[in-house]
Design a protein around this motif. Sequence first.
Motif, short mmCIF file in Angstrom:
data_model
loop_
_atom_site.label_atom_id
_atom_site.label_comp_id
_atom_site.label_asym_id
_atom_site.label_seq_id
_atom_site.Cartn_x
_atom_site.Cartn_y
_atom_site.Cartn_z
N ILE A 63 31.85 23.10 -3.27
CA ILE A 63 32.39 22.22 -2.54
C ILE A 63 33.63 21.81 -2.94
CG2 ILE A 63 32.33 19.66 -1.73
CD1 ILE A 63 29.98 21.42 -0.67
N GLY A 64 34.03 21.78 -4.25
CA GLY A 64 35.34 21.68 -4.82
C GLY A 64 35.28 20.07 -5.27
N GLY A 65 36.41 19.60 -6.01
CA GLY A 65 36.36 18.39 -6.46
C GLY A 65 35.39 18.13 -7.69
N GLY A 66 35.07 19.29 -8.22
CA GLY A 66 34.11 19.15 -9.47
C GLY A 66 32.69 19.19 -8.94
N VAL A 67 32.40 19.71 -7.93
CA VAL A 67 30.87 19.65 -7.20
C VAL A 67 30.36 21.15 -6.77
CG1 VAL A 67 29.53 18.73 -5.40
CG2 VAL A 67 31.13 17.18 -6.50
N GLU A 85 37.58 17.66 -15.24
CA GLU A 85 38.23 18.36 -14.30
C GLU A 85 38.42 19.86 -14.32
OE1 GLU A 85 42.58 18.00 -12.20
OE2 GLU A 85 41.94 16.66 -13.59
N CYS A 86 37.97 20.57 -13.17
CA CYS A 86 38.32 21.96 -13.20
C CYS A 86 39.19 22.43 -12.05
CB CYS A 86 36.88 22.46 -12.93
SG CYS A 86 36.58 24.67 -13.22
N PRO A 87 40.17 22.49 -12.36
CA PRO A 87 41.26 22.91 -11.51
C PRO A 87 40.99 24.04 -10.49
CG PRO A 87 42.36 23.17 -13.58
CD PRO A 87 40.98 22.67 -13.81
N TRP A 88 40.22 25.04 -10.99
CA TRP A 88 40.06 26.44 -10.56
C TRP A 88 39.07 26.26 -9.56
CZ3 TRP A 88 40.27 26.09 -15.80
CH2 TRP A 88 41.49 26.30 -16.26
N LEU A 89 38.19 25.23 -9.46
CA LEU A 89 36.88 25.16 -8.60
C LEU A 89 37.63 24.89 -7.10
CD1 LEU A 89 33.88 25.33 -8.80
CD2 LEU A 89 34.00 22.72 -9.10
N ARG A 125 33.12 23.70 -17.66
CA ARG A 125 31.71 23.37 -18.22
C ARG A 125 31.06 22.67 -16.96
NH1 ARG A 125 30.95 24.62 -23.42
NH2 ARG A 125 32.70 25.05 -24.71
N PHE A 126 29.76 22.77 -16.99
CA PHE A 126 28.91 22.04 -16.07
C PHE A 126 28.70 20.66 -16.86
CE2 PHE A 126 27.55 25.81 -14.17
CZ PHE A 126 27.79 25.66 -13.05
N GLY A 127 28.53 19.57 -15.86
CA GLY A 127 28.04 18.12 -16.30
C GLY A 127 26.68 17.89 -16.08
N SER A 128 26.38 16.79 -15.44
CA SER A 128 24.94 16.42 -15.01
C SER A 128 24.77 17.52 -13.93
CB SER A 128 24.96 15.06 -14.71
OG SER A 128 25.90 14.62 -13.51
N PHE A 129 23.14 17.37 -13.49
CA PHE A 129 22.81 18.20 -12.36
C PHE A 129 21.90 17.02 -11.69
CE2 PHE A 129 23.34 21.53 -15.58
CZ PHE A 129 24.06 22.36 -14.86
N THR A 130 21.91 16.73 -10.62
CA THR A 130 21.37 15.80 -9.72
C THR A 130 20.44 16.36 -8.98
OG1 THR A 130 23.12 14.03 -10.18
CG2 THR A 130 21.39 13.62 -8.64
N PRO A 131 18.96 16.12 -8.72
CA PRO A 131 18.49 16.75 -7.77
C PRO A 131 18.38 15.96 -6.63
CG PRO A 131 16.86 15.48 -9.24
CD PRO A 131 18.31 15.50 -9.70
#
Length: 135
Positions: A63-67, A85-89, A125-131
């Motif tokens: 999606i971008g924006g860290g998602v 923040e992951c500017p390459w996403l 790096r991944f942060g949290s994962f929300t189902p």
Amino acid sequence: MTRARGVSLGAAMLLTACATTPERRAEAEAAQAAELAEALDGYSPGAPQDCMPIDRTNGPQIIGGGVVLYRESGRRTWLARTEDECPWLRRDGILVTERFGNQMCRTDRFRLIDRGSSIPSGHCRFGSFTPYDKN
């Protein structure tokens, strides 16, 4: 064209580009929010988790924006956020994960590769994962 005039023209073009950056950023953020809302329409969030099962998922959908979204089944979607923040996403990137076992967990690393290129980005790096479960 004189050198001074060329420098002035270049500076004016740079200022114009910088002046439109906030507008473009706002448009990109609005588009990302709309895409995320559409992808999660009809789903309800659960509690954020440190890991998610990766062996039963399809994706990723950047999606971008860290998602990043992963679809586990027709009934569950996982929303993965980046740790920082992951500017390459970007939506058009190819996400390459570094994983061990059948789960992806908080702080697991990934990189992105631009389509048409074989040069990877820096690590994110991944942060949290929300189902999100279908209503």
